[in-house]
Design a protein around this motif. Structure first.
Motif, PDB file in Angstrom:
ATOM      1  N   UNK A  19      33.249  33.402  40.726  1.00 16.22           N
ATOM      2  CA  UNK A  19      34.675  33.599  41.393  1.00 16.22           C
ATOM      3  C   UNK A  19      34.770  32.721  42.607  1.00 16.22           C
ATOM      4  N   UNK A  20      33.813  32.099  43.192  1.00 18.55           N
ATOM      5  CA  UNK A  20      33.964  31.232  44.706  1.00 18.55           C
ATOM      6  C   UNK A  20      34.096  29.759  43.977  1.00 18.55           C
ATOM      7  N   UNK A  52      44.383  37.734  38.388  1.00 19.27           N
ATOM      8  CA  UNK A  52      43.195  37.937  39.038  1.00 19.27           C
ATOM      9  C   UNK A  52      42.449  39.257  38.866  1.00 19.27           C
ATOM     10  N   UNK A  53      43.776  40.039  38.939  1.00 18.08           N
ATOM     11  CA  UNK A  53      43.207  41.599  38.781  1.00 18.08           C
ATOM     12  C   UNK A  53      42.217  41.844  37.230  1.00 18.08           C
ATOM     13  N   UNK A  54      42.921  41.002  36.335  1.00 16.95           N
ATOM     14  CA  UNK A  54      42.008  41.209  35.160  1.00 16.95           C
ATOM     15  C   UNK A  54      40.716  40.346  35.208  1.00 16.95           C
ATOM     16  N   UNK A  55      40.672  39.388  35.876  1.00 17.30           N
ATOM     17  CA  UNK A  55      39.322  38.720  36.000  1.00 17.30           C
ATOM     18  C   UNK A  55      38.314  39.601  36.724  1.00 17.30           C
ATOM     19  N   UNK A  56      38.863  40.153  37.973  1.00 15.69           N
ATOM     20  CA  UNK A  56      37.901  40.889  38.649  1.00 15.69           C
ATOM     21  C   UNK A  56      37.477  42.176  38.032  1.00 15.69           C
ATOM     22  N   UNK A  57      38.319  42.703  37.081  1.00 13.58           N
ATOM     23  CA  UNK A  57      38.101  43.898  36.453  1.00 13.58           C
ATOM     24  C   UNK A  57      36.899  43.880  35.444  1.00 13.58           C
ATOM     25  N   UNK A  58      36.704  42.710  35.188  1.00 13.83           N
ATOM     26  CA  UNK A  58      35.647  42.346  34.231  1.00 13.83           C
ATOM     27  C   UNK A  58      34.105  42.406  35.016  1.00 13.83           C
ATOM     28  N   UNK A  65      29.988  34.909  30.919  1.00 15.66           N
ATOM     29  CA  UNK A  65      30.013  34.588  29.806  1.00 15.66           C
ATOM     30  C   UNK A  65      31.223  33.859  29.377  1.00 15.66           C
ATOM     31  N   UNK A  66      32.200  33.415  30.277  1.00 20.68           N
ATOM     32  CA  UNK A  66      33.370  32.486  30.021  1.00 20.68           C
ATOM     33  C   UNK A  66      32.942  31.073  30.514  1.00 20.68           C
TER      34      UNK A  66
END
Length: 334
Positions: A19-20, A52-58, A65-66
């Motif tokens: 994320x950073x 970004x919401x979808x990213x941080x929901x994982x 794994x991405x």
């Protein structure tokens, strides 16, 4: 993918903190992509936020794994924009008057400290959009004539240089189908009726940074400003193409002409009519979507942002945005 700024093989990539190291760094590229896809800064910001919401929901495990967070974010942002474009077509059919893409100021005109600032606020999206030929108003207006799939395929491939194999993953069609979509979009650009849009498509193949507008266009806009201020109808007629077209966007929120004004003399007379009705109007030369434009102010507050297109040494098109919801980047930058 072309828009990704980091990948696992690059120095400094920290798999433990995707994320950073990769995700936050993608915001600028995502805003640039989304604005060109949607023609609205507000909608672009919402689309990127949803991405970004979808990213941080994982979970962290799913994120790790991405292989390429940047590629994942771009794919998701493209799909979100595709969905938004589909619903936007329905909303714009109910829009009061003409719908014009949201105008953007040159980011160098923003107040110092606007991006980030002492309060730690994130940079404003308008400050992150690179103003090249792919965001001039004539080009954006032609994009509005495309189907959502055409627009996404065309922008991703012709502007951002994504290969059709990656475009297909975003659009949800085969590479061959995406190639056809982009080809159809190019035909729309060539015959779109907005002067200069064809040249914009060619120049848009490179993502040049904001440039100094051509002296000739800047001079024409300045001459129009002076003729407008002096209420000189004949001078205005001389600057406008006989077949010029003026379109205004008030969104039903402020008064404006609902139908396009056709013909140089009719436009000149309409501009004088506006000047007579608003004696306190102040005209300021500003860069609008990377080209010379004008901002009409009342008591120092931007009320209208006008973009222009030039052909044959005269002004051929005027797009006047008055909808206050589309002037946020201008009113907040004062």
């Amino acid at each position: 993918m072309a828009a990704s700024t980091n990948n696992p093989s690059e120095p400094g990539y920290d798999r433990s903190e995707p994320d950073l190291s990769a995700v936050v760094a993608e915001r600028r590229g995502l805003i640039n992509l989304a604005y060109r896809l949607l023609g609205s800064l507000a909608e672009a910001e919402d689309a990127v936020q949803e991405t970004y919401t979808r990213w941080y929901a994982m979970s962290r495990q799913q994120q790790e794994a991405i292989a390429s967070p940047g590629a994942w974010l771009t794919t998701v942002a493209g799909r979100v924009c595709l969905d938004v474009l589909g619903s936007a077509r329905v909303r714009r059919e109910r829009y009061v008057g003409a719908w014009i893409p949201e105008p953007l100021p040159d980011r160098t005109e923003w107040l110092s400290g606007r991006a980030g600032g002492a309060e730690g606020r994130p940079a404003d999206p308008a400050d992150q959009v690179t103003l090249d030929e792919s965001v001039n108003m004539a080009f954006l207006v032609v994009l509005e004539s495309m189907t959502p799939a055409e627009r996404v395929a065309f922008i991703l491939h012709d502007v951002f240089r994504y290969p059709f194999t990656e475009v297909a993953e975003i659009v949800g069609r085969t590479p061959a189908a995406c190639r056809q979509l982009a080809s159809s979009a190019r035909r729309r650009v060539r015959t779109g009726g907005a002067g200069g849009a064809g040249g914009a498509a060619e120049t848009a193949r490179t993502t040049a940074t904001a440039r100094t507008p051509g002296a000739r266009q800047a001079g024409l806009v300045r001459d129009l400003k002076e003729a407008w201020e002096s209420k000189d109808v004949e001078a205005l007629v001389g600057l406008l193409d006989p077949d010029a077209l003026m379109t205004a966007d008030g969104g039903g929120m402020v008064g404006t002409v609902l139908r396009p004004v056709e013909g140089g003399r009719n436009i000149a007379q309409y501009l004088i009519h506006i000047a007579d009705k608003a004696p306190g109007l102040t005209l300021v030369e500003r860069t609008v979507n990377g080209r010379p434009g004008l901002v009409a102010q009342h008591n120092g507050t931007p009320a209208t942002v006008a973009a222009f297109d030039i052909g044959g040494g005269r002004i051929t098109r005027i797009w006047a945005v008055r909808n206050p919801e589309k002037l946020r980047a201008w009113t907040e930058a004062r």
